[in-house]
Design an enzyme around this catalytic site. Structure first.
Site, PDB file in Angstrom:
ATOM      1  N   ARG A  59       0.825  -1.217   0.000  1.00 58.85           N
ATOM      2  CA  ARG A  59       0.000   0.000   0.000  1.00 58.85           C
ATOM      3  C   ARG A  59       0.857   1.263   0.000  1.00 58.85           C
ATOM      4  O   ARG A  59       0.405   2.321  -0.436  1.00 58.85           O
ATOM      5  CB  ARG A  59      -0.996  -0.037   1.161  1.00 58.85           C
ATOM      6  CG  ARG A  59      -2.072  -1.104   0.973  1.00 58.85           C
ATOM      7  CD  ARG A  59      -3.002  -1.189   2.176  1.00 58.85           C
ATOM      8  NE  ARG A  59      -2.327  -1.616   3.377  1.00 58.85           N
ATOM      9  CZ  ARG A  59      -2.162  -2.884   3.740  1.00 58.85           C
ATOM     10  NH1 ARG A  59      -2.649  -3.848   2.986  1.00 58.85           N
ATOM     11  NH2 ARG A  59      -1.528  -3.191   4.864  1.00 58.85           N
ATOM     12  N   GLU A  96       2.989  -6.050  14.135  1.00 53.31           N
ATOM     13  CA  GLU A  96       1.872  -6.137  15.082  1.00 53.31           C
ATOM     14  C   GLU A  96       1.340  -7.567  15.078  1.00 53.31           C
ATOM     15  O   GLU A  96       0.888  -8.085  16.082  1.00 53.31           O
ATOM     16  CB  GLU A  96       0.776  -5.145  14.649  1.00 53.31           C
ATOM     17  CG  GLU A  96      -0.346  -4.970  15.646  1.00 53.31           C
ATOM     18  CD  GLU A  96      -1.464  -4.096  15.100  1.00 53.31           C
ATOM     19  OE1 GLU A  96      -1.392  -3.671  13.933  1.00 53.31           O
ATOM     20  OE2 GLU A  96      -2.414  -3.852  15.847  1.00 53.31           O
TER      21      GLU A  96
HETATM   22  P1  AMP Z   1       4.128  -1.929  11.695  1.00 53.73           P
HETATM   23  O1  AMP Z   1       5.414  -2.538  11.245  1.00 53.73           O
HETATM   24  O2  AMP Z   1       3.588  -2.620  12.919  1.00 53.73           O
HETATM   25  O3  AMP Z   1       4.196  -0.442  11.852  1.00 53.73           O
HETATM   26  O4  AMP Z   1       3.065  -2.250  10.601  1.00 53.73           O
HETATM   27  C1  AMP Z   1       2.998  -1.489   9.517  1.00 53.73           C
HETATM   28  C2  AMP Z   1       2.535  -2.252   8.317  1.00 53.73           C
HETATM   29  O5  AMP Z   1       1.505  -3.199   8.592  1.00 53.73           O
HETATM   30  C3  AMP Z   1       1.973  -1.265   7.388  1.00 53.73           C
HETATM   31  O6  AMP Z   1       2.482  -1.565   6.120  1.00 53.73           O
HETATM   32  C4  AMP Z   1       0.495  -1.442   7.454  1.00 53.73           C
HETATM   33  O7  AMP Z   1      -0.008  -1.528   6.169  1.00 53.73           O
HETATM   34  C5  AMP Z   1       0.252  -2.752   8.144  1.00 53.73           C
HETATM   35  N1  AMP Z   1      -0.610  -2.677   9.334  1.00 53.73           N
HETATM   36  C6  AMP Z   1      -0.279  -3.032  10.586  1.00 53.73           C
HETATM   37  N2  AMP Z   1      -1.304  -2.902  11.423  1.00 53.73           N
HETATM   38  C7  AMP Z   1      -2.324  -2.422  10.702  1.00 53.73           C
HETATM   39  C8  AMP Z   1      -3.661  -2.059  10.995  1.00 53.73           C
HETATM   40  N3  AMP Z   1      -4.173  -2.184  12.242  1.00 53.73           N
HETATM   41  N4  AMP Z   1      -4.425  -1.582  10.014  1.00 53.73           N
HETATM   42  C9  AMP Z   1      -3.918  -1.457   8.753  1.00 53.73           C
HETATM   43  N5  AMP Z   1      -2.678  -1.789   8.401  1.00 53.73           N
HETATM   44  C10 AMP Z   1      -1.876  -2.269   9.355  1.00 53.73           C
END
Ligand code: AMP
Length: 173
Positions: A59, A96
């Site tokens: 995205r 996450e």
């Molecule tokens: P992070 O590494 O935890 O910051 O996760 C970021 C990546 O995971 C991004 O590329 C987001 O597209 C996706 N992502 C993680 N959690 C979510 C969420 N709750 N909603 C949408 N996208 C998420």
């Protein structure tokens, strides 16, 4: 334009139970909302001599290429393993939900390049931090990290210190 948050759809328990997924597809599909979002993010960088927007699969490609076009900058793709055809550097990190590895072409950047990083959502910050690590290995400068939405309660902002974070919409749920 009314509240842009209205164009972010909440999907409970996706892709795993307990994750409240922020679906940006309604925002991308609405021409006015998408233009408003890109304009809101790009303004701070018009005079920053940005050479490249580093876009995180998948995205981040959508947001990042729009920013790059507006800035007259190049697009660099950071992708999941096995997707980039040339020699790559890689960086692994925690998500996450689960863990992952990202790759960048070995000749993508050079010392002194000024870049911003683009993704849709800042959650825990692991993905952005892994991308920062890939970029700084080249000696390139991370001017900012740029997101449509930030999930403040996951404290990704703290993980990315001292790097700058520009997020358009903040969610505390
Ligand atoms: P992070 O590494 O935890 O910051 O996760 C970021 C990546 O995971 C991004 O590329 C987001 O597209 C996706 N992502 C993680 N959690 C979510 C969420 N709750 N909603 C949408 N996208 C998420």
């Amino acid at each position: 334009m009314s509240d842009l948050k209205e164009f972010i759809r909440e999907i409970p328990d996706f892709p795993k139970k307990g994750i409240n997924f922020k679906d940006i597809t309604p925002l991308l599909a609405n021409p006015k909302a998408f233009a408003f979002a890109v304009d809101g993010l790009v303004n701070g960088y018009i005079c920053e001599n940005i050479n490249y927007v580093v876009c995180i699969e998948a995205r981040g490609f959508v947001i990042g290429t729009a920013l790059a076009y507006r800035l007259g900058a190049g697009v660099i793709m950071v992708r999941k393993p096995g997707k980039l055809p040339y020699e790559c550097s890689s960086s692994s990190y925690d998500l996450e939900y689960g863990s992952a590895t990202l790759e960048i072409h070995k000749d993508a950047l050079k010392k002194g390049d000024r870049v911003i990083i683009a993704d849709d959502v800042l959650a825990t910050g692991g993905t952005a931090l892994a991308t920062i690590n890939l970029i700084t290995e080249f000696g390139a400068e991370v001017v900012d990290t740029v997101f449509l939405a930030e999930l403040s309660f996951l404290k990704g902002r703290e993980k990315l210190k001292p790097y700058g974070i520009n997020s358009l919409l903040k969610f505390d749920y």
